[in-house]
Design a protein around this motif. Structure first.
Motif, PDB file in Angstrom:
ATOM      1  N   GLY A  66       0.996  -1.391   0.489  1.00 18.67           N
ATOM      2  CA  GLY A  66       0.301   0.350  -0.473  1.00 18.67           C
ATOM      3  C   GLY A  66       0.660   1.022  -0.065  1.00 18.67           C
ATOM      4  N   GLN A  67       2.261   1.494   0.848  1.00 19.81           N
ATOM      5  CA  GLN A  67       2.798   2.883   0.999  1.00 19.81           C
ATOM      6  C   GLN A  67       3.399   2.536  -0.670  1.00 19.81           C
ATOM      7  N   THR A  68       3.995   1.672  -1.058  1.00 18.54           N
ATOM      8  CA  THR A  68       4.488   1.680  -2.827  1.00 18.54           C
ATOM      9  C   THR A  68       4.231   1.931  -3.924  1.00 18.54           C
ATOM     10  N   MET A  69       2.033   1.402  -3.622  1.00 20.06           N
ATOM     11  CA  MET A  69       1.241   2.266  -4.943  1.00 20.06           C
ATOM     12  C   MET A  69       0.942   3.265  -4.412  1.00 20.06           C
ATOM     13  N   GLY A  70       1.252   3.914  -3.071  1.00 20.73           N
ATOM     14  CA  GLY A  70       0.418   5.210  -3.028  1.00 20.73           C
ATOM     15  C   GLY A  70       1.180   6.598  -3.267  1.00 20.73           C
ATOM     16  N   ILE A  71       2.926   6.454  -3.146  1.00 21.94           N
ATOM     17  CA  ILE A  71       3.681   6.743  -3.452  1.00 21.94           C
ATOM     18  C   ILE A  71       3.551   7.488  -5.023  1.00 21.94           C
ATOM     19  N   VAL A  72       4.249   5.341  -6.064  1.00 14.61           N
ATOM     20  CA  VAL A  72       4.386   5.255  -6.567  1.00 14.61           C
ATOM     21  C   VAL A  72       2.925   5.944  -7.735  1.00 14.61           C
ATOM     22  N   GLY A  73       2.173   5.451  -7.446  1.00  9.68           N
ATOM     23  CA  GLY A  73       0.739   5.963  -8.411  1.00  9.68           C
ATOM     24  C   GLY A  73       0.842   7.494  -7.938  1.00  9.68           C
ATOM     25  N   GLY A  74       0.894   8.182  -6.841  1.00 13.25           N
ATOM     26  CA  GLY A  74       0.294   9.201  -6.863  1.00 13.25           C
ATOM     27  C   GLY A  74       1.845  10.320  -7.785  1.00 13.25           C
ATOM     28  N   ILE A  75       3.073   9.623  -7.961  1.00 18.07           N
ATOM     29  CA  ILE A  75       3.946   9.910  -8.872  1.00 18.07           C
ATOM     30  C   ILE A  75       3.558  10.573 -10.407  1.00 18.07           C
ATOM     31  N   VAL A  76       3.290   8.995 -10.964  1.00 15.63           N
ATOM     32  CA  VAL A  76       2.536   8.295 -11.357  1.00 15.63           C
ATOM     33  C   VAL A  76       1.553   9.465 -12.233  1.00 15.63           C
ATOM     34  N   VAL A  77       0.352   9.191 -11.664  1.00 16.00           N
ATOM     35  CA  VAL A  77      -0.499   9.783 -12.135  1.00 16.00           C
ATOM     36  C   VAL A  77      -0.374  11.183 -12.440  1.00 16.00           C
ATOM     37  N   GLY A  78       0.130  11.747 -11.468  1.00 13.44           N
ATOM     38  CA  GLY A  78      -0.124  13.105 -11.682  1.00 13.44           C
ATOM     39  C   GLY A  78       0.727  13.738 -12.946  1.00 13.44           C
ATOM     40  N   THR A  79       1.577  13.384 -13.138  1.00  7.67           N
ATOM     41  CA  THR A  79       3.312  13.053 -14.038  1.00  7.67           C
ATOM     42  C   THR A  79       2.263  13.246 -15.381  1.00  7.67           C
ATOM     43  N   ALA A  80       1.540  11.793 -15.447  1.00 10.24           N
ATOM     44  CA  ALA A  80       1.350  11.835 -16.736  1.00 10.24           C
ATOM     45  C   ALA A  80      -0.253  12.665 -16.762  1.00 10.24           C
ATOM     46  N   ALA A  81      -0.724  13.101 -15.740  1.00 11.61           N
ATOM     47  CA  ALA A  81      -2.241  13.663 -15.986  1.00 11.61           C
ATOM     48  C   ALA A  81      -2.260  15.351 -16.579  1.00 11.61           C
ATOM     49  N   VAL A  82      -0.613  15.727 -15.555  1.00 17.08           N
ATOM     50  CA  VAL A  82       0.016  16.753 -16.242  1.00 17.08           C
ATOM     51  C   VAL A  82       0.861  16.500 -17.521  1.00 17.08           C
ATOM     52  N   ASP A  83       1.164  15.528 -18.275  1.00 18.61           N
ATOM     53  CA  ASP A  83       1.966  16.060 -19.095  1.00 18.61           C
ATOM     54  C   ASP A  83       0.590  15.953 -20.154  1.00 18.61           C
ATOM     55  N   ALA A  84      -0.441  14.794 -20.304  1.00 14.61           N
ATOM     56  CA  ALA A  84      -0.820  14.559 -21.382  1.00 14.61           C
ATOM     57  C   ALA A  84      -2.731  15.824 -21.059  1.00 14.61           C
ATOM     58  N   GLY A  85      -1.887  16.969 -19.916  1.00 10.72           N
ATOM     59  CA  GLY A  85      -3.008  17.936 -21.258  1.00 10.72           C
ATOM     60  C   GLY A  85      -4.597  17.659 -20.019  1.00 10.72           C
ATOM     61  N   PHE A  86      -4.960  17.035 -19.373  1.00  9.39           N
ATOM     62  CA  PHE A  86      -6.143  17.064 -18.334  1.00  9.39           C
ATOM     63  C   PHE A  86      -6.059  17.773 -17.126  1.00  9.39           C
ATOM     64  N   THR A  87      -5.164  18.508 -16.816  1.00  9.70           N
ATOM     65  CA  THR A  87      -4.760  19.873 -15.720  1.00  9.70           C
ATOM     66  C   THR A  87      -3.436  19.938 -15.903  1.00  9.70           C
ATOM     67  N   SER A  88      -3.751  21.146 -14.641  1.00 13.97           N
ATOM     68  CA  SER A  88      -2.682  21.864 -14.576  1.00 13.97           C
ATOM     69  C   SER A  88      -1.722  21.699 -13.605  1.00 13.97           C
TER      70      SER A  88
END
Length: 501
Positions: free
Chosen positions: A367-389
């Motif tokens: 759970g700790q690994t998934m929370g940290i990695v998931g937050g970083i990956v999802v946040g970076t991908a969302a910004v690169d894809a233009g879904f958020t700022s």
């Protein structure tokens, strides 16, 4: 629905079982065994043992301690006459009593007792030889701290009461027992200090516990929702703790403590809104540090609730409040985002809650690994894809971190949920909608009460004497009065002048 109050239960509605409806113990051995088998559904763990001198023992094999059964009962009943009085004298178990009704015998055997029947006598002897399968005492999990006692409650009601008695060696500590739940018959204990707790408040709590009609109560959190003043409100009105030292501090302040068998947390009432942001460690550190931490928690609560809605309101309807130096970075950050600010904020908040819930349900390391990695990956991908700022990513992260500063898990959940309706109000009506939501929450908190006491005490109604240990904590010598919220019989804890000297 936030303003709907739970109706109080009148004492005359509480149903009490009369002895006229109970079935007497039969004098015949065979009839007694037959009735007990029928009442206990002839379970596979139902056992009977007949002794040569005329005694008949009935018990549930899964609930009795075999060593105690052999040593304290069977070995003592072998060479005596088969009479109830002789059995009562010979059995060396501390919890023994006479029963003359079948219903009382059934209740006793379900609690781990062995029933001793003598042919020709309309009474039985019940001796409790229940197994002691308790989890060992461990450190607190949800209320961990550096300074102070490192011990927590467990699932045993007797162990939890003994912990409180060890911390609070006071002869005035009252312990009242109740049974709640038609199917589970859960044991509930009400504790308070006789010379400090308000009698009217004790009677109110006693009536609420006795008036509960429900199939089962499996945990203290379930019971707290049944006895609180407003069950439809989103804010909890009673605190749960797993720390014996905190429960003892409640008792010393004139509060009531309720324990449920099988639960690792106890209920404390009445409580105020500020107490949900206080930690027991505040009493163990210097008063300047404790005051700073409490102010930090309150500031974090405000940031967590209002930071994202203010961003949505400013970008939707109130561009004029944004400084000119921030307009260019904001415009560049949102130039590729196809959604309006309200959709963008709700999307990211939902993603954060999904990550948090998934991390909480998975095993600890995963759970700790998934929370940290998931937050970083999802946040970076969302910004690169233009879904958020980028700026909203920072705001959402700050709001999420701020919500975790609350020492109480229930209040932390409330803070996270409140962001969603405020974001919607800010997205449609800007700061007017945000102010409407704030006023609605404030009115709701003012109308709330905890066991009949104001929930916003000591700020509403204003009690300036209690401010010294609420949002701030003054030195111990200045906090010599118990809070007026509990209406204690003895208001003064100690003499402040001697303590300062």
């Amino acid at each position: 629905m936030f303003f709907k109050k739970q109706q109080s239960l009148a004492p005359d509605r509480i149903k009490k079982e009369t002895t006229d409806d109970k079935e007497l113990i039969p004098v015949s051995k065979d009839e007694f065994i037959s009735i007990m088998k029928q009442r206990l559904q002839d379970g596979a763990d139902f056992k009977t043992k007949e002794l040569a001198n005329g005694f008949t023992l009935v018990f549930l094999d899964t609930l009795t301690d075999k060593k105690m059964l052999n040593k304290d009962i069977l070995a003592r009943l072998g060479g005596i006459s088969a009479t109830p009085d002789e059995a009562l004298k010979s059995i060396t178990v501390s919890s023994t009593s006479k029963q003359k009704y079948i219903e009382d015998g059934v209740d006793a055997i379900l609690k781990g007792a062995v029933l001793v029947h003598s042919a020709g006598y309309p009474v039985i002897i019940s001796a409790v030889v229940a197994t002691q399968e308790n989890r060992s005492l461990t450190k607190p999990e949800t209320e961990s701290q550096v300074m102070g006692p490192q011990i927590a409650f467990n699932e045993s009601l007797a162990t939890n009461i003994s912990l409180l008695r060890r911390f609070l060696t006071n002869a005035n500590l009252c312990n009242e027992s109740f049974t709640v739940g038609k199917q589970t018959n859960s044991a509930v204990a009400l504790l308070y200090l006789k010379d400090i707790a308000d009698e009217e408040m004790v009677d109110r709590m006693r009536e609420r516990i006795q008036g509960i009609e429900i199939d089962s109560v499996m945990d203290s959190s379930n019971l707290s929702q049944l006895i609180e003043d407003n069950s439809m409100g989103i804010f909890p009105q009673m605190l749960l703790t797993e720390r014996p030292d905190r429960a003892c501090s409640w008792l010393l302040n004139g509060k009531l403590v309720v324990l449920v068998d099988g639960s690792v947390q106890v209920i404390g009432a009445p409580q105020s809104f500020m107490e949900f942001f206080e930690s027991m460690e505040d009493q163990n550190v210097r008063w300047q540090i404790a005051t700073f931490l409490r102010l930090l928690r309150m500031f974090s609560m405000v940031v967590s609730v209002f930071f994202t809605p203010i961003y949505v309101a400013a970008l939707t309807l109130h561009y004029e409040i944004i400084p000119q130096t921030l307009l260019v970075p904001l415009g560049e950050s949102r130039s590729r985002v196809p959604f309006p600010p309200i959709i963008e904020a709700l999307l990211l908040e939902t993603m954060i809650e999904l990550l948090r819930e998934a991390a909480a349900r998975l095993p600890t390391k995963v759970g700790q690994t998934m929370g940290i990695v998931g937050g970083i990956v999802v946040g970076t991908a969302a910004v690169d894809a233009g879904f958020t700022s980028n700026i909203l990513i920072i705001i959402i992260n700050v709001s999420a971190l701020s919500s975790f500063t609350s020492p109480n898990y229930m209040m932390g959940n409330v803070i996270r949920i409140l962001r969603f309706p405020l974001i919607i109000l800010a997205g449609f009506w800007g700061f007017y909608g945000l102010m409407f939501g704030f006023c609605f929450l404030l009115i709701h908190l003012i109308r709330q009460s905890s066991l009949g006491s104001p929930f916003l005490a000591p700020f509403y109604p204003p009690r300036f004497a209690d401010w010294r240990d609420s949002i701030i904590r003054l030195p111990i010598g200045w906090t010599n009065y118990r809070p007026a919220q509990t209406r204690p019989l003895d208001r003064k804890k100690y003499r402040a002048r001697k303590t300062k000297q």
